[in-house]
Design an enzyme around this catalytic site. Structure first.
Site, PDB file in Angstrom:
ATOM      1  N   CYS A  60       0.804  -1.240   0.000  1.00 33.25           N
ATOM      2  CA  CYS A  60       0.000   0.000   0.000  1.00 33.25           C
ATOM      3  C   CYS A  60       0.830   1.280   0.000  1.00 33.25           C
ATOM      4  CB  CYS A  60      -0.889   0.047   1.249  1.00 33.25           C
ATOM      5  SG  CYS A  60      -1.508  -1.542   1.787  1.00 33.25           S
ATOM      6  N   LYS A 119       3.214   1.816  -3.036  1.00 35.08           N
ATOM      7  CA  LYS A 119       2.294   1.928  -4.191  1.00 35.08           C
ATOM      8  C   LYS A 119       1.675   3.314  -4.252  1.00 35.08           C
ATOM      9  CE  LYS A 119      -1.698   1.629  -3.704  1.00 35.08           C
ATOM     10  NZ  LYS A 119      -2.512   0.439  -3.474  1.00 35.08           N
ATOM     11  N   TYR A 176      -6.962  -5.430  -8.269  1.00 39.01           N
ATOM     12  CA  TYR A 176      -6.413  -4.193  -7.700  1.00 39.01           C
ATOM     13  C   TYR A 176      -4.995  -3.906  -8.225  1.00 39.01           C
ATOM     14  CZ  TYR A 176      -9.667  -4.095  -3.602  1.00 39.01           C
ATOM     15  OH  TYR A 176     -10.739  -4.009  -2.752  1.00 39.01           O
ATOM     16  N   GLU A 187      -3.933  -0.875 -10.688  1.00 46.24           N
ATOM     17  CA  GLU A 187      -3.177   0.241 -10.102  1.00 46.24           C
ATOM     18  C   GLU A 187      -1.826   0.408 -10.793  1.00 46.24           C
ATOM     19  OE1 GLU A 187      -5.136   0.361  -5.623  1.00 46.24           O
ATOM     20  OE2 GLU A 187      -3.198  -0.599  -5.854  1.00 46.24           O
ATOM     21  N   HIS A 237     -21.388  23.366  -1.890  1.00 46.87           N
ATOM     22  CA  HIS A 237     -21.209  23.801  -3.272  1.00 46.87           C
ATOM     23  C   HIS A 237     -20.004  24.723  -3.403  1.00 46.87           C
ATOM     24  CE1 HIS A 237     -22.546  24.553  -7.321  1.00 46.87           C
ATOM     25  NE2 HIS A 237     -22.407  25.846  -7.118  1.00 46.87           N
ATOM     26  N   GLU A 261     -21.184  16.885  -3.709  1.00 50.64           N
ATOM     27  CA  GLU A 261     -22.545  17.355  -3.452  1.00 50.64           C
ATOM     28  C   GLU A 261     -23.572  16.509  -4.208  1.00 50.64           C
ATOM     29  OE1 GLU A 261     -23.732  21.321  -5.041  1.00 50.64           O
ATOM     30  OE2 GLU A 261     -21.760  21.319  -5.970  1.00 50.64           O
TER      31      GLU A 261
HETATM   32  P1  NDP Z   1      -7.022  -9.723  -7.038  1.00 49.55           P
HETATM   33  O1  NDP Z   1      -7.639 -10.894  -6.423  1.00 49.55           O
HETATM   34  O2  NDP Z   1      -7.610  -8.375  -6.810  1.00 49.55           O
HETATM   35  O3  NDP Z   1      -6.900  -9.924  -8.601  1.00 49.55           O
HETATM   36  C1  NDP Z   1      -6.291 -11.042  -9.144  1.00 49.55           C
HETATM   37  C2  NDP Z   1      -6.489 -10.984 -10.640  1.00 49.55           C
HETATM   38  O4  NDP Z   1      -5.770 -12.037 -11.245  1.00 49.55           O
HETATM   39  C3  NDP Z   1      -7.956 -11.150 -11.040  1.00 49.55           C
HETATM   40  O5  NDP Z   1      -8.211 -10.263 -12.085  1.00 49.55           O
HETATM   41  C4  NDP Z   1      -8.005 -12.595 -11.473  1.00 49.55           C
HETATM   42  O6  NDP Z   1      -8.966 -12.841 -12.455  1.00 49.55           O
HETATM   43  C5  NDP Z   1      -6.633 -12.758 -12.087  1.00 49.55           C
HETATM   44  N1  NDP Z   1      -6.215 -14.164 -12.094  1.00 49.55           N
HETATM   45  C6  NDP Z   1      -6.183 -15.020 -11.044  1.00 49.55           C
HETATM   46  N2  NDP Z   1      -5.750 -16.226 -11.447  1.00 49.55           N
HETATM   47  C7  NDP Z   1      -5.488 -16.132 -12.761  1.00 49.55           C
HETATM   48  C8  NDP Z   1      -5.038 -17.043 -13.732  1.00 49.55           C
HETATM   49  N3  NDP Z   1      -4.757 -18.303 -13.410  1.00 49.55           N
HETATM   50  N4  NDP Z   1      -4.899 -16.616 -15.004  1.00 49.55           N
HETATM   51  C9  NDP Z   1      -5.200 -15.332 -15.335  1.00 49.55           C
HETATM   52  N5  NDP Z   1      -5.627 -14.429 -14.456  1.00 49.55           N
HETATM   53  C10 NDP Z   1      -5.782 -14.814 -13.177  1.00 49.55           C
HETATM   54  O7  NDP Z   1      -5.502  -9.794  -6.577  1.00 49.55           O
HETATM   55  P2  NDP Z   1      -4.319  -8.757  -6.644  1.00 49.55           P
HETATM   56  O8  NDP Z   1      -3.127  -9.607  -6.827  1.00 49.55           O
HETATM   57  O9  NDP Z   1      -4.585  -7.667  -7.603  1.00 49.55           O
HETATM   58  O10 NDP Z   1      -4.343  -8.162  -5.180  1.00 49.55           O
HETATM   59  C11 NDP Z   1      -4.367  -9.036  -4.056  1.00 49.55           C
HETATM   60  C12 NDP Z   1      -5.182  -8.463  -2.943  1.00 49.55           C
HETATM   61  O11 NDP Z   1      -4.461  -7.424  -2.306  1.00 49.55           O
HETATM   62  C13 NDP Z   1      -6.500  -7.824  -3.374  1.00 49.55           C
HETATM   63  O12 NDP Z   1      -7.531  -8.746  -3.464  1.00 49.55           O
HETATM   64  C14 NDP Z   1      -6.737  -6.803  -2.295  1.00 49.55           C
HETATM   65  O13 NDP Z   1      -7.437  -7.412  -1.259  1.00 49.55           O
HETATM   66  C15 NDP Z   1      -5.335  -6.422  -1.856  1.00 49.55           C
HETATM   67  N6  NDP Z   1      -4.948  -5.128  -2.451  1.00 49.55           N
HETATM   68  C16 NDP Z   1      -5.635  -4.022  -2.074  1.00 49.55           C
HETATM   69  C17 NDP Z   1      -5.312  -2.802  -2.611  1.00 49.55           C
HETATM   70  C18 NDP Z   1      -6.087  -1.604  -2.200  1.00 49.55           C
HETATM   71  O14 NDP Z   1      -6.755  -1.644  -1.177  1.00 49.55           O
HETATM   72  N7  NDP Z   1      -6.043  -0.509  -2.960  1.00 49.55           N
HETATM   73  C19 NDP Z   1      -4.243  -2.635  -3.577  1.00 49.55           C
HETATM   74  C20 NDP Z   1      -3.607  -3.875  -3.927  1.00 49.55           C
HETATM   75  C21 NDP Z   1      -3.960  -5.063  -3.375  1.00 49.55           C
HETATM   76  P3  NDP Z   1     -10.520 -13.135 -12.086  1.00 49.55           P
HETATM   77  O15 NDP Z   1     -11.123 -11.801 -11.769  1.00 49.55           O
HETATM   78  O16 NDP Z   1     -11.064 -13.728 -13.339  1.00 49.55           O
HETATM   79  O17 NDP Z   1     -10.512 -14.086 -10.944  1.00 49.55           O
END
Ligand code: NDP
Length: 464
Positions: free
Chosen positions: A48, A51, A180, A184, A439, A444
């Site tokens: 976090c 980032k 996420y 990002e 405003h 708003e």
């Molecule tokens: P996410 O779970 O958000 O996203 C993982 C992504 O990878 C999804 O789009 C998923 O697709 C894809 N995916 C998973 N497996 C495969 C595969 N075998 N082949 C292709 N694509 C795949 O995980 P992140 O790694 O982005 O982040 C991890 C966690 O960290 C988040 O869930 C969040 O909780 C936390 N985080 C929070 C942030 C914030 O608060 N701003 C910032 C960064 C991380 P599909 O959707 O189809 O499953």
């Protein structure tokens, strides 16, 4: 007097572990906390915080462009990756030092070592190969990026870990994933000047978020020049002579890239942790199974944060730690409350959300009123930026409670934090309506959406 070495042994110095160790030590209990890498864990060291610093850096390119519409001549601009990374590293070091100092001040003993379970009350410290005992053990060892090891060429790819330490800014980067981290970093690298291709297997990025926000952020990113390839995935990454890598997509395209980044979820750090020796059960994903009070299957062992399969968010881990200490050391049994957790995606434009999406609300309530406003925020008008903001409230038609709030646009994360209070407090749409607008602000709109855009009755859309 306990016959154990410690009242509490905490494995892992991330947000959750540090909070539990500090709070328990401050109560006068004998506490040790073991961390094998750097104090602060994913959030502070490689998540976090760094980032968000990169997000701030990447926004300047658009701000320089927008300034022209307000009469500014910014002149030639130049971005230096090494300067940013050095400044970011210095800030992370400062925060790590604060974490360490606060633990020391509270009286916790810091052990710079990997620790593994040796039994329900025993932990082996690998640095010294010694075993210590504790009345209670708390596992807060977090998770790590999914290495996607089955894909040929995965070893050539980076994850978010390495993205924070690249020697130079890539000119072209391919990012796999639509969650996420992928979204990002796509915006970060684009804002800093890289050509970004985002490859996602699903139909729409950011599964689980409100559909209008998903469409809106995707369209805005594409308008900026980020190449989003949905319904496709990476099948191989090859090293090439003329450029660094070639990313081979399932659909047949081959993309040249200086870096290929994998952002396909995270895995709990339970490998070789000795869970079986302590009788701690894992679920099918390898995460530690816990009950409502973060208790594992072993009566003397608790687990919290990303090593469990709950919400992977820093404030959630900290909250779980507070509840653990309340329950175990203050005699106030407290379950973590994971309902209506506000969250943000620091994309550009940003997403901020709290509570239920309209689909989730439609499954829970018979009648759901959906209020949506789309508009160009005032700041974008003179800037000539054709980017819309979306504000959306999801209301239970019977109780009139606002059960979900979703924002796309500037400072959506900041708004979601405040909306999180409103939704948590169970405020009704009438409370929103009788709140005076401020405003001119973009927010708003949240108190001036008087008539529903549409109604969901038994899941079906009806005109309002
Ligand atoms: P996410 O779970 O958000 O996203 C993982 C992504 O990878 C999804 O789009 C998923 O697709 C894809 N995916 C998973 N497996 C495969 C595969 N075998 N082949 C292709 N694509 C795949 O995980 P992140 O790694 O982005 O982040 C991890 C966690 O960290 C988040 O869930 C969040 O909780 C936390 N985080 C929070 C942030 C914030 O608060 N701003 C910032 C960064 C991380 P599909 O959707 O189809 O499953």
């Amino acid at each position: 007097m306990s016959h154990y070495d410690y009242d509490l042994f905490v494995m892992g110095g991330g947000s959750g572990g540090v909070r539990a160790a500090r709070r328990t030590a401050a109560l006068g209990r004998k506490v040790a906390i073991a961390e094998e890498f750097r104090m602060g864990g994913t959030c502070v060291i490689r998540g976090c915080v760094p980032k968000k610093l990169l997000v701030y850096a990447s926004k300047f390119s658009e701000e320089f462009e927008d300034a022209a519409g307000y009469g500014w001549s910014v002149g030639e601009t130049r971005f230096d990756w090494a300067t940013l990374i050095a400044a970011k590293d210095a800030e992370i070091q400062r925060l790590e030092d604060i974490y360490t100092r606060n633990l020391e001040k509270a009286g916790a003993e810091i052990l710079k070592t990997r620790a593994v379970l040796e039994g329900p009350h025993a932990v082996r410290l690998l640095e010294t190969d010694t075993v210590v005992t504790a009345e209670r053990i708390l596992i807060a060892v977090g998770g790590r990026a999914n290495p996607f090891a089955d894909m040929p060429g995965a070893e050539h790819c980076i994850t978010s870990n390495e993205a924070f330490h690249l020697k130079r800014l890539p000119e072209r980067i391919v990012i796999l994933g639509g969650g996420y981290i992928a979204v990002e970093f796509a915006n970060i690298f684009h804002g800093l000047g890289a050509h970004v291709t985002l490859v996602y297997r699903g139909k729409k990025i950011l599964a689980g978020f409100d559909d209008d926000l998903r469409d809106g952020v995707s369209a805005a990113m594409q308008r900026k020049g980020i190449d989003i390839r949905c319904e496709d995935t990476l099948v191989e990454v090859r090293q090439k002579a003329d450029c660094r890598f070639e990313a081979v997509l399932k659909g047949g395209d081959r993309l040249d890239a200086d870096e290929v980044m994998l952002a396909v979820g995270r895995k709990p750090n339970t490998e070789d942790l000795g869970c079986e020796k302590a009788g701690v059960t894992l679920d099918h994903l390898g995460a530690i199974e816990v009950d409502d009070y973060s208790r594992t299957s072993a009566p003397s062992v608790w687990a919290l944060g990303d090593v469990t399969n709950r919400l992977q968010l820093t404030p959630v881990a900290i909250h779980e730690a507070m509840c653990f200490v309340d329950t175990e050391f203050l005699g106030k049994p407290t379950k973590p409350d994971l309902e209506t957790v506000p969250t943000a995606v620091f994309s550009q434009p940003e997403i901020g959300t709290t509570g239920l999406t309209e689909c989730e609300a439609g499954e829970r309530f018979r009648t759901v009123e959906v209020y949506t406003a789309r508009f160009r925020p005032m700041r974008n008008i003179l800037a000539g930026r054709d980017e819309q903001m979306i504000t959306k409230l999801v209301v239970d038609g019977e109780s009139r409670k606002v059960v979900g709030a979703h924002i796309l646009g500037p400072d959506a994360g900041e708004l979601a934090q405040v909306l999180g209070i409103c939704v948590k407090a169970g405020l009704t749409k009438d409370d929103f309506d009788r709140t005076m607008a401020l405003h001119p602000t973009a927010a708003e709109e949240l108190v001036t959406m008087y008539t529903p855009s549409y109604i969901l009755r038994d899941g079906a859309v009806e005109d309002a």
